[in-house]
Design a protein around this motif. Structure first.
Motif, PDB file in Angstrom:
ATOM      1  N   THR A   1      -6.940  -6.425   0.134  1.00 34.28           N
ATOM      2  CA  THR A   1      -6.186  -7.612   0.571  1.00 34.28           C
ATOM      3  C   THR A   1      -5.180  -7.225   1.653  1.00 34.28           C
ATOM      4  O   THR A   1      -5.076  -7.908   2.685  1.00 34.28           O
ATOM      5  CB  THR A   1      -5.450  -8.251  -0.635  1.00 34.28           C
ATOM      6  OG1 THR A   1      -6.414  -8.510  -1.655  1.00 34.28           O
ATOM      7  CG2 THR A   1      -4.744  -9.544  -0.250  1.00 34.28           C
ATOM      8  N   ASN A   2      -4.458  -6.115   1.432  1.00 31.80           N
ATOM      9  CA  ASN A   2      -3.477  -5.683   2.433  1.00 31.80           C
ATOM     10  C   ASN A   2      -4.186  -5.392   3.769  1.00 31.80           C
ATOM     11  O   ASN A   2      -3.729  -5.816   4.833  1.00 31.80           O
ATOM     12  CB  ASN A   2      -2.741  -4.432   1.906  1.00 31.80           C
ATOM     13  CG  ASN A   2      -1.452  -4.135   2.669  1.00 31.80           C
ATOM     14  OD1 ASN A   2      -1.092  -4.838   3.610  1.00 31.80           O
ATOM     15  ND2 ASN A   2      -0.767  -3.091   2.275  1.00 31.80           N
TER      16      ASN A   2
ATOM     17  N   GLY B   1      -2.562  -8.349  -3.197  1.00 31.22           N
ATOM     18  CA  GLY B   1      -3.710  -7.712  -3.845  1.00 31.22           C
ATOM     19  C   GLY B   1      -4.726  -8.774  -4.202  1.00 31.22           C
ATOM     20  O   GLY B   1      -4.455  -9.975  -4.051  1.00 31.22           O
TER      21      GLY B   1
ATOM     22  N   SER C   1       0.063  -4.304  -7.326  1.00 33.33           N
ATOM     23  CA  SER C   1      -0.321  -4.684  -5.966  1.00 33.33           C
ATOM     24  C   SER C   1       0.494  -3.933  -4.916  1.00 33.33           C
ATOM     25  O   SER C   1       1.506  -3.324  -5.238  1.00 33.33           O
ATOM     26  CB  SER C   1      -0.076  -6.191  -5.806  1.00 33.33           C
ATOM     27  OG  SER C   1       1.154  -6.541  -6.427  1.00 33.33           O
ATOM     28  N   ASN C   2       0.070  -4.048  -3.660  1.00 31.74           N
ATOM     29  CA  ASN C   2       0.763  -3.399  -2.534  1.00 31.74           C
ATOM     30  C   ASN C   2       2.039  -4.154  -2.155  1.00 31.74           C
ATOM     31  O   ASN C   2       2.233  -5.311  -2.526  1.00 31.74           O
ATOM     32  CB  ASN C   2      -0.152  -3.355  -1.304  1.00 31.74           C
ATOM     33  CG  ASN C   2      -1.106  -2.163  -1.268  1.00 31.74           C
ATOM     34  OD1 ASN C   2      -1.799  -1.958  -0.270  1.00 31.74           O
ATOM     35  ND2 ASN C   2      -1.175  -1.381  -2.316  1.00 31.74           N
TER      36      ASN C   2
ATOM     37  N   LYS D   1      -8.559   4.018  -7.584  1.00 35.63           N
ATOM     38  CA  LYS D   1      -8.295   2.968  -8.575  1.00 35.63           C
ATOM     39  C   LYS D   1      -8.775   3.418  -9.956  1.00 35.63           C
ATOM     40  O   LYS D   1      -9.861   3.040 -10.413  1.00 35.63           O
ATOM     41  CB  LYS D   1      -8.965   1.668  -8.133  1.00 35.63           C
ATOM     42  CG  LYS D   1      -8.341   0.438  -8.803  1.00 35.63           C
ATOM     43  CD  LYS D   1      -8.720  -0.830  -8.070  1.00 35.63           C
ATOM     44  CE  LYS D   1      -8.276  -2.079  -8.785  1.00 35.63           C
ATOM     45  NZ  LYS D   1      -6.845  -2.343  -8.679  1.00 35.63           N
TER      46      LYS D   1
ATOM     47  N   GLU E   1       4.549   1.030  -4.041  1.00 35.16           N
ATOM     48  CA  GLU E   1       3.889  -0.258  -4.293  1.00 35.16           C
ATOM     49  C   GLU E   1       4.340  -0.832  -5.618  1.00 35.16           C
ATOM     50  O   GLU E   1       5.015  -0.174  -6.403  1.00 35.16           O
ATOM     51  CB  GLU E   1       2.371  -0.124  -4.229  1.00 35.16           C
ATOM     52  CG  GLU E   1       1.736   0.752  -5.274  1.00 35.16           C
ATOM     53  CD  GLU E   1       0.200   0.738  -5.163  1.00 35.16           C
ATOM     54  OE1 GLU E   1      -0.382  -0.351  -5.078  1.00 35.16           O
ATOM     55  OE2 GLU E   1      -0.391   1.833  -5.168  1.00 35.16           O
TER      56      GLU E   1
ATOM     57  N   SER F   1      -5.259  -1.198  -0.489  1.00 36.13           N
ATOM     58  CA  SER F   1      -5.637  -2.528  -0.968  1.00 36.13           C
ATOM     59  C   SER F   1      -6.508  -3.246   0.059  1.00 36.13           C
ATOM     60  O   SER F   1      -6.174  -3.289   1.252  1.00 36.13           O
ATOM     61  CB  SER F   1      -4.345  -3.317  -1.217  1.00 36.13           C
ATOM     62  OG  SER F   1      -4.537  -4.694  -1.019  1.00 36.13           O
TER      63      SER F   1
END
Ligand code: COI
Length: 341
Positions: free
Chosen positions: A249-250, A284, A225-226, A185, A221, A247
């Protein structure tokens, strides 16, 4: 207690002033003590390596005020690990995981009144930042670094919360090279997307989707986000690629999907497969789960759903992950880290 002079339900995703950020300096081979800094401006040497050679990386996390009143941060250990990997890739001194989590706890506690009330849909966004601040004019890593975490209360990233958006693929621009830095990142990945991002927004698409830079045949992506797709049989599919950011979140949604008994596939996803998905979303920290109802590439328009329709699988994933974050769905994996106030 949350402040009473903020219109919590009107928050978007933007900067606002809070009490302080937290800051640490690395020099002579070690990290120093935490400092709480009120001034949002930072002063650094004009030769700082982050300004010239992009020694810069960041993270994104959220703290939630739960129904019980507890304030929790969602999976800070995973962001700590990812920032560690990014730092190693950029030849910066990694922030040890415990120091990272302590810094999160301290800065959230110091800004507790900015954690939105339960029920408003808001959260306190945490933005850790690690930058080379020592002067370095020959191309080499700096000798001094600064680690900071700024925080701000936020609402939905895209206007309207769980409102589906349209996406576009712009083949003239790539996000990350096959052996580049797409899997970590760094600000440079976002810089690489800004031109296309502004063009997409100007032409009416809030987000752009990237294909693999080498062949433009596989989905990678979104800029923010993914990518995830749901097959008509409920299978959760997400791209496996060295140039996609892993990610948090993913990772969490994949686990939620598996817990719900859905099949999960993390594998190369050909562009041609998009039209076979019943539901598509961007996922994300900032965007949570944002349904994508249409994807345009040149003259081809792939319609995934009606503009306002949120598919049942995406709704279930959104409700599950947000439910865990706000403390109304059981946190079976222990993802919520309580901040002692
Ligand atoms: C996040 O989701 O936290 C990010 O850092 C992505 C950014 C585009 C907001």
């Amino acid at each position: 207690m949350p402040r009473n002079d903020i219109e919590w339900t009107k928050l978007g995703f933007g900067f606002s002033d809070v009490n302080c950020h937290i800051r640490y300096t690395w020099k002579d081979g070690a990290w120093g003590e935490a400092e709480f800094v009120k001034d949002p401006y930072i002063t650094m040497h004009i030769g700082a390596s982050c300004l010239h050679y992009g020694q810069e990386c960041f993270e994104g996390m959220k703290a939630f005020r739960q129904k019980s009143g507890k304030v929790v941060i969602f999976r800070p250990d995973e962001n700590a690990k990812r920032m560690f990997r990014t730092a190693v890739r950029c030849v910066m001194p990694p922030v040890p995981e415990q120091m990272f989590i302590d810094a999160c706890d301290k800065v959230v506690a110091a800004n507790e009144e900015f954690v939105p009330p339960y029920g408003t849909g808001g959260s306190l966004y945490l933005r850790p930042l690690l930058i080379g601040t020592g002067p370095q004019i020959g191309v080499a890593p700096a000798k001094e670094y600064t680690f900071m975490i700024m925080v701000m209360p936020v609402g939905a990233y895209y206007k309207g919360g769980l409102k589906p958006v349209r996406a576009v693929i712009l083949d003239d621009w790539d996000r990350a090279a096959p052996n580049g830095m797409g899997d970590v990142k760094v600000g440079g990945n976002y810089a690489a997307s800004l031109f296309a991002h502004e063009k997409a927004k100007h032409d009416g698409w809030p987000v752009e989707l990237y294909l693999d830079a080498k062949t433009h045949t596989y989905v990678e992506e979104f800029s923010t986000s993914n990518f995830l797709g749901i097959k008509p049989d409920g299978t959760y599919v997400t791209p496996d690629s060295h140039s996609v950011l892993p990610s948090v979140t993913n990772m969490s949604l994949k686990q939620c999907a598996a817990d719900l008994g859905w099949k999960v596939e993390c594998r190369p996803v050909p562009y041609e497969e998009i039209k076979t998905f019943a539901e598509v979303a961007a996922c994300g920290t900032a965007v949570v789960v944002t349904p994508v109802w249409e994807i345009t590439r040149g003259d081809e328009v792939i319609k995934i759903s009606e503009p306002d329709a949120v598919g049942p699988h995406l709704q279930k994933l959104f409700d599950t992950v947000q439910g865990i974050q706000y403390g109304v769905v059981e946190d079976v994996h222990g993802w919520c880290h309580e901040v002692k106030l």
